[in-house]
Design an enzyme around this catalytic site. Structure first.
Site, PDB file in Angstrom:
ATOM      1  N   GLU A  80       0.816  -1.198   0.000  1.00 26.57           N
ATOM      2  CA  GLU A  80       0.000   0.000   0.000  1.00 26.57           C
ATOM      3  C   GLU A  80       0.859   1.262   0.000  1.00 26.57           C
ATOM      4  O   GLU A  80       1.884   1.337   0.684  1.00 26.57           O
ATOM      5  CB  GLU A  80      -0.870  -0.020   1.265  1.00 26.57           C
ATOM      6  CG  GLU A  80      -1.689   1.214   1.520  1.00 26.57           C
ATOM      7  CD  GLU A  80      -2.363   1.181   2.873  1.00 26.57           C
ATOM      8  OE1 GLU A  80      -3.199   2.069   3.126  1.00 26.57           O
ATOM      9  OE2 GLU A  80      -2.067   0.263   3.679  1.00 26.57           O
ATOM     10  N   LEU A  82       1.097   4.713   1.369  1.00 25.60           N
ATOM     11  CA  LEU A  82       0.542   5.540   2.434  1.00 25.60           C
ATOM     12  C   LEU A  82       0.798   7.003   2.093  1.00 25.60           C
ATOM     13  O   LEU A  82       1.943   7.444   2.063  1.00 25.60           O
ATOM     14  CB  LEU A  82       1.193   5.198   3.777  1.00 25.60           C
ATOM     15  CG  LEU A  82       0.845   3.851   4.389  1.00 25.60           C
ATOM     16  CD1 LEU A  82       1.690   3.616   5.629  1.00 25.60           C
ATOM     17  CD2 LEU A  82      -0.631   3.785   4.735  1.00 25.60           C
ATOM     18  N   ASP A 177      14.473  -1.410  13.763  1.00 26.08           N
ATOM     19  CA  ASP A 177      15.202  -0.249  13.214  1.00 26.08           C
ATOM     20  C   ASP A 177      14.309   0.985  13.366  1.00 26.08           C
ATOM     21  O   ASP A 177      14.032   1.696  12.412  1.00 26.08           O
ATOM     22  CB  ASP A 177      15.549  -0.493  11.740  1.00 26.08           C
ATOM     23  CG  ASP A 177      16.499   0.575  11.185  1.00 26.08           C
ATOM     24  OD1 ASP A 177      17.202   1.216  11.979  1.00 26.08           O
ATOM     25  OD2 ASP A 177      16.516   0.765   9.947  1.00 26.08           O
TER      26      ASP A 177
END
Length: 267
Positions: A80, A82, A177
């Protein structure tokens, strides 16, 4: 047909109409793709994107927000797109709650089934039952051959004393991370996690990384909840790992950061 077009056609039933290169990480090429049918998505191409997809899927299954995954084919991960949204007063408190929920998801050992990498720096993840041993052997000691002579003995001494400083076991699912560049406010301002380097360990590892460069936004700490006593001392130990990664990747400019965390950790 090129690999990206083939992946889009096979996984989503539509070929790209336009492709725009985006800023990516050290491991992959990132593109924003508009399909012929009008849908928009993000494509990541690289040698480890299938592993990244499995990490994102694990994070989603644990209840934390990530981009929707459309699949991976031949080294191309589709997900997706965003569209960055403005943060709201609830963005960071909600993110604290989401991250705490992620950290309640438990594995059986510290580590991960697959190794990973940050650029040219390999990240060993082979699971262990002993968390201090994992942090020493998988996260700190691999940097010894690459350290300046004055720093290596300090890191080695610290690694022998981790059993006194870290919990015996740690099996929370981590992003791995978690700096602010790997968060993105999406729909409604809810902060999503991107670009993971996941494994199971102490949730305080993510918190140390999140506070390393800039720190979280207002309300995060309250949303996440209280930490176990002694977290300040552990934070220096956990902050060492990203500092060592940056020293190896980007050079002497990060030596002072490594020295500071060694000192704060009592080494």
């Amino acid at each position: 047909m090129d690999a990206l077009s083939a992946a889009c056609t096979a996984l989503l039933g539509s070929a790209p109409r336009s492709i725009e290169a985006l800023h990516g990480g050290d491991l992959s090429e990132v593109s924003r793709v508009v399909l012929q049918d009008g849908r928009t998505l993000v494509a990541k191409a690289g040698p480890l994107v299938a592993r990244e997809g499995r990490m994102l899927a694990a994070i989603r299954a644990a209840g934390a927000p990530v981009p929707e995954l459309f699949g991976e084919q031949a080294g191309i991960l589709l997900m997706e797109a965003l569209d960055a949204a403005p943060e709201t007063p609830r963005s960071w408190p909600q993110f604290g709650e989401d991250l705490a929920r992620l950290h309640t998801h438990r594995g059986t050992q510290s580590g991960w089934a697959e190794d990973y990498a940050f650029g040219t720096v390999p990240i060993a993840n082979a699971p262990l039952d002993d968390w201090p041993r994992f942090w020493a052997e998988r996260r700190l000691l691999p940097f010894l051959p690459h350290l300046p002579t004055a720093l290596a003995p300090r890191l080695e001494r610290l690694s022998t004393r981790l059993a006194e400083r870290l919990p015996d076991t740690a099996t929370s699912l981590l992003h791995g991370d978690l700096w602010r560049g790997n968060t993105l406010a999406g729909r409604g301002g809810r902060i999503h996690l991107i670009d993971p380097a996941s494994y199971y360990g102490d949730g305080e590892v993510d918190l140390a990384m999140l506070h390393l460069f800039g720190g979280p936004g207002p309300g995060f700490t309250e949303g996440y909840g209280p930490l176990a006593p002694g977290w300040q001392a552990r934070r220096a130990v956990y902050s060492l790992f990203p500092a060592l990664v940056h020293l190896r990747l980007f050079g002497e400019g990060y030596r002072g950061m490594v020295e500071r965390f060694l000192t704060n950790a009592g080494a």
